[in-house]
Design a protein around this motif. Structure first.
Motif, mmCIF file in Angstrom:
data_model
loop_
_atom_site.group_PDB
_atom_site.id
_atom_site.type_symbol
_atom_site.label_atom_id
_atom_site.label_comp_id
_atom_site.label_asym_id
_atom_site.label_seq_id
_atom_site.Cartn_x
_atom_site.Cartn_y
_atom_site.Cartn_z
ATOM 1 N N GLY A 13 -13.315 -29.113 15.888
ATOM 2 C CA GLY A 13 -14.714 -28.840 16.243
ATOM 3 C C GLY A 13 -15.553 -30.091 16.169
ATOM 4 N N GLY A 16 -18.934 -30.313 18.132
ATOM 5 C CA GLY A 16 -20.065 -29.435 17.820
ATOM 6 C C GLY A 16 -21.203 -30.150 17.112
ATOM 7 N N TYR A 17 -22.216 -29.383 16.785
ATOM 8 C CA TYR A 17 -23.442 -29.923 16.162
ATOM 9 C C TYR A 17 -23.127 -30.617 14.831
ATOM 10 C CZ TYR A 17 -28.064 -29.779 13.941
ATOM 11 O OH TYR A 17 -29.220 -30.099 13.286
ATOM 12 N N ILE A 18 -22.466 -29.904 13.927
ATOM 13 C CA ILE A 18 -22.138 -30.501 12.625
ATOM 14 C C ILE A 18 -20.972 -31.478 12.781
ATOM 15 C CG2 ILE A 18 -21.429 -30.033 10.238
ATOM 16 C CD1 ILE A 18 -22.574 -27.174 10.620
ATOM 17 N N GLU A 38 -12.696 -28.298 22.926
ATOM 18 C CA GLU A 38 -11.987 -27.219 23.632
ATOM 19 C C GLU A 38 -11.531 -27.649 25.014
ATOM 20 O OE1 GLU A 38 -12.774 -22.890 23.083
ATOM 21 O OE2 GLU A 38 -14.759 -23.652 22.566
ATOM 22 N N ASP A 39 -12.331 -28.553 25.643
ATOM 23 C CA ASP A 39 -11.998 -28.953 27.008
ATOM 24 C C ASP A 39 -12.290 -30.451 27.166
ATOM 25 O OD1 ASP A 39 -11.733 -29.367 29.696
ATOM 26 O OD2 ASP A 39 -13.263 -27.916 30.320
ATOM 27 N N ALA A 45 -19.075 -32.204 25.826
ATOM 28 C CA ALA A 45 -18.385 -32.168 24.529
ATOM 29 C C ALA A 45 -17.838 -33.538 24.134
ATOM 30 C CB ALA A 45 -17.237 -31.152 24.591
ATOM 31 N N MET A 64 -7.961 -28.833 22.036
ATOM 32 C CA MET A 64 -7.362 -27.903 21.074
ATOM 33 C C MET A 64 -7.931 -26.501 21.258
ATOM 34 S SD MET A 64 -7.876 -26.205 18.014
ATOM 35 C CE MET A 64 -9.119 -26.906 16.953
ATOM 36 N N SER A 87 -14.920 -23.114 15.037
ATOM 37 C CA SER A 87 -15.049 -21.668 14.903
ATOM 38 C C SER A 87 -16.173 -21.250 15.835
ATOM 39 C CB SER A 87 -15.428 -21.312 13.452
ATOM 40 O OG SER A 87 -15.069 -19.992 13.132
ATOM 41 N N SER A 128 -16.936 -23.115 5.649
ATOM 42 C CA SER A 128 -17.290 -21.700 5.667
ATOM 43 C C SER A 128 -18.796 -21.619 5.893
ATOM 44 C CB SER A 128 -16.845 -21.038 4.363
ATOM 45 O OG SER A 128 -17.096 -19.652 4.408
ATOM 46 N N LYS A 167 -16.697 -15.246 9.309
ATOM 47 C CA LYS A 167 -16.685 -16.356 8.343
ATOM 48 C C LYS A 167 -16.097 -15.913 6.999
ATOM 49 C CE LYS A 167 -17.788 -19.955 9.147
ATOM 50 N NZ LYS A 167 -16.956 -20.997 9.825
ATOM 51 N N PRO A 190 -22.307 -24.100 4.060
ATOM 52 C CA PRO A 190 -23.665 -24.536 4.394
ATOM 53 C C PRO A 190 -24.604 -23.361 4.662
ATOM 54 C CG PRO A 190 -22.005 -25.543 5.846
ATOM 55 C CD PRO A 190 -21.343 -24.416 5.129
ATOM 56 N N ASN A 203 -27.057 -25.738 19.518
ATOM 57 C CA ASN A 203 -26.201 -24.784 18.803
ATOM 58 C C ASN A 203 -27.084 -23.658 18.259
ATOM 59 O OD1 ASN A 203 -27.484 -26.187 16.660
ATOM 60 N ND2 ASN A 203 -25.883 -25.417 15.299
HETATM 61 N N1 LIG Z 1 -24.987 -24.397 12.236
HETATM 62 C C1 LIG Z 1 -25.098 -23.734 11.097
HETATM 63 O O1 LIG Z 1 -26.219 -23.403 10.667
HETATM 64 C C2 LIG Z 1 -23.871 -23.406 10.284
HETATM 65 C C3 LIG Z 1 -24.065 -22.893 8.993
HETATM 66 C C4 LIG Z 1 -22.953 -22.605 8.206
HETATM 67 C C5 LIG Z 1 -21.686 -22.825 8.706
HETATM 68 N N2 LIG Z 1 -21.513 -23.299 9.964
HETATM 69 C C6 LIG Z 1 -20.136 -23.517 10.437
HETATM 70 O O2 LIG Z 1 -19.987 -24.871 10.805
HETATM 71 C C7 LIG Z 1 -19.019 -24.991 11.865
HETATM 72 C C8 LIG Z 1 -19.631 -25.763 13.032
HETATM 73 O O3 LIG Z 1 -20.827 -25.091 13.437
HETATM 74 P P1 LIG Z 1 -21.871 -25.757 14.468
HETATM 75 O O4 LIG Z 1 -23.209 -25.237 14.144
HETATM 76 O O5 LIG Z 1 -21.624 -27.213 14.554
HETATM 77 O O6 LIG Z 1 -21.417 -25.013 15.815
HETATM 78 P P2 LIG Z 1 -21.138 -25.558 17.291
HETATM 79 O O7 LIG Z 1 -22.026 -26.683 17.625
HETATM 80 O O8 LIG Z 1 -21.175 -24.333 18.145
HETATM 81 O O9 LIG Z 1 -19.642 -26.096 17.191
HETATM 82 C C9 LIG Z 1 -18.537 -25.249 17.177
HETATM 83 C C10 LIG Z 1 -17.300 -26.086 17.397
HETATM 84 O O10 LIG Z 1 -16.131 -25.234 17.369
HETATM 85 C C11 LIG Z 1 -15.350 -25.474 18.525
HETATM 86 N N3 LIG Z 1 -14.696 -24.204 18.904
HETATM 87 C C12 LIG Z 1 -15.258 -22.976 19.016
HETATM 88 N N4 LIG Z 1 -14.336 -22.073 19.376
HETATM 89 C C13 LIG Z 1 -13.163 -22.738 19.496
HETATM 90 C C14 LIG Z 1 -11.839 -22.355 19.858
HETATM 91 N N5 LIG Z 1 -11.536 -21.091 20.182
HETATM 92 N N6 LIG Z 1 -10.875 -23.305 19.876
HETATM 93 C C15 LIG Z 1 -11.159 -24.589 19.561
HETATM 94 N N7 LIG Z 1 -12.390 -25.021 19.204
HETATM 95 C C16 LIG Z 1 -13.380 -24.100 19.185
HETATM 96 C C17 LIG Z 1 -16.338 -25.945 19.579
HETATM 97 O O11 LIG Z 1 -15.664 -26.722 20.562
HETATM 98 P P3 LIG Z 1 -16.365 -27.084 21.993
HETATM 99 O O12 LIG Z 1 -17.699 -27.707 21.695
HETATM 100 O O13 LIG Z 1 -15.449 -28.071 22.602
HETATM 101 O O14 LIG Z 1 -16.487 -25.792 22.717
HETATM 102 C C18 LIG Z 1 -17.278 -26.798 18.732
HETATM 103 O O15 LIG Z 1 -16.729 -28.079 18.544
HETATM 104 C C19 LIG Z 1 -18.592 -23.565 12.203
HETATM 105 O O16 LIG Z 1 -17.436 -23.264 11.473
HETATM 106 C C20 LIG Z 1 -19.757 -22.724 11.675
HETATM 107 O O17 LIG Z 1 -19.373 -21.402 11.366
HETATM 108 C C21 LIG Z 1 -22.580 -23.597 10.775
#
Ligand SMILES: NC(=O)c1ccc[n+]([C@@H]2O[C@H](COP(=O)([O-])OP(=O)(O)OC[C@H]3O[C@@H](n4cnc5c(N)ncnc54)[C@H](OP(=O)(O)O)[C@@H]3O)[C@@H](O)[C@H]2O)c1
Length: 324
Positions: A13, A16-18, A38-39, A45, A64, A87, A128, A167, A190, A203
């Motif tokens: 991941g 993604g944002y984090i 993912e792509d 991305a 992946m 995720s 998580s 989660k 977080p 995100n």
């Molecule tokens: N943002 C929050 O407030 C927050 C709080 C607590 C926990 N989290 C956790 O932190 C993590 C990252 O969150 P984020 O906010 O950064 O979200 P995000 O920007 O939506 O990033 C999600 C990442 O997961 C990848 N992904 C999703 N489904 C996938 C799949 N089926 N196979 C492979 N890769 C996949 C995405 O890849 P692509 O970009 O290439 O599609 C992306 O890199 C997650 O586990 C989330 O539950 C987030």
């Protein structure tokens, strides 16, 4: 640059944002990073990652899919540590929870840990969420919530809150795997993550503050437990990875606060926007505290305060053109 040259780690991941912030801080520290997207053909991305300092020499991107074990093995092979962030983050309008959320979160986590074990990875940091901590109902009313608190999965299923279900069950699966197979796993939980945006897309958590600025009155009663700066979340991952003494879950919030506190602060700092007045106690019974993330503070993390989180978020939304 610290003395991490040559150490190879994998960030699932990473696009993604984090994940993008984590890749950036790891490169800054001298790590060699294998990040998954993912792509590989999706420039939204990849481009912002390729533009990071150090990326040309020390970043490699892998395509992946969390349900494709071989694609995970290819990304992880050769890494001594994994940060498992990938995720799906879908909070609203989940039509097929099993396919959209549960399978990639739970089976995906098991696949990543299986690959880690088979390839001899030293430590896995699993991302998580506070969504695996709250909403929980069997917690004493006079005790501040901490890492011992677990989300009430039956309640979430009844209310259709599929993201916290995903989660919670993914984190439980990680602990089960770690115990059964003897893998070194540490977890970061977080709160609502906000701050400067590196990817060109929004995100779910940054969408939340954007909606608030646009006047949305939705109260995140079951989802909000406090905010945290995205840079602090990335740093927390590195701290628990590098400190061999770190173990268990790590709640990662600048404070436990109510969504009403957060909305009131946004309204105070940005009176020019249409921020709604919400009740102060949006999470009835949630006890506020400044020292919620004591485990991370003890590892040296000094949390960026809520005012700064809000300022950095709004300025980033403006500079990226999401709000004028
Ligand atoms: N943002 C929050 O407030 C927050 C709080 C607590 C926990 N989290 C956790 O932190 C993590 C990252 O969150 P984020 O906010 O950064 O979200 P995000 O920007 O939506 O990033 C999600 C990442 O997961 C990848 N992904 C999703 N489904 C996938 C799949 N089926 N196979 C492979 N890769 C996949 C995405 O890849 P692509 O970009 O290439 O599609 C992306 O890199 C997650 O586990 C989330 O539950 C987030």
């Amino acid at each position: 640059m610290s003395g991490k040259e040559g150490e190879v780690v994998c960030v699932t991941g990473g696009s993604g944002y984090i994940g993008s912030w984590l890749v950036r801080l790891l490169l800054d520290r001298g790590y060699t990073v294998r990040a998954t997207v993912e792509d590989l053909k999706d420039e939204k991305a990849t481009k912002h990652l390729e533009a990071l300092e150090g990326a040309e020499l020390r970043l490699r991107l892998f395509q992946m899919d969390l349900l494709d074990y071989d694609s995970i093995v290819a990304a992880v092979n050769g890494a001594s540590g994994i940060f498992h962030l990938a995720s799906p983050v879908i909070v609203h309008q989940v039509h097929g929870p099993e396919k959209e959320l549960l399978a990639p979160a739970i089976k995906g986590t098991k696949n990543v840990l299986r690959a880690a074990k088979e390839l001899g990875v030293r430590r896995v940091v699993v991302t998580s969420s506070v969504s695996a901590i709250t909403p929980c109902h069997n917690w004493p009313a006079d005790v501040v919530k901490d890492e011992n608190c677990w989300t009430d999965v039956d309640y979430c299923i009844k209310k259709g809150l599929w993201y916290p279900v995903s989660k919670t069950l993914a984190e439980k699966a990680a602990w089960e795997f770690a115990q059964e197979k003897g893998l070194d796993v540490v977890v970061v939980n977080p709160g609502t993550v906000m701050g400067p945006i590196l990817p060109p897309v929004l995100n779910a958590s940054m969408l939340m503050i954007l909606s608030l600025l646009q006047g949305c009155t939705e109260v995140y009663e079951d989802a909000f437990m406090g905010s945290v700066h995205v840079k602090d979340v990335a740093l927390a991952h590195i701290l628990v990875y590098e400190n061999t003494s770190a173990s268990g879950r790590h709640l990662c919030v600048e404070a436990i606060s109510h969504y009403g506190d957060f909305a009131a602060k946004v309204a105070e700092l940005y009176p020019e926007y249409n921020v709604p007045r919400l009740p102060k106690d949006t999470q009835p019974g949630l006890l506020r505290t400044k020292n919620a993330s004591k485990k991370l503070m003890d590892l040296g993390l000094q949390f960026i305060p809520m005012d700064q989180i809000i300022k950095d978020s709004v300025e980033s939304l403006k500079s990226k053109g999401f709000i004028s």
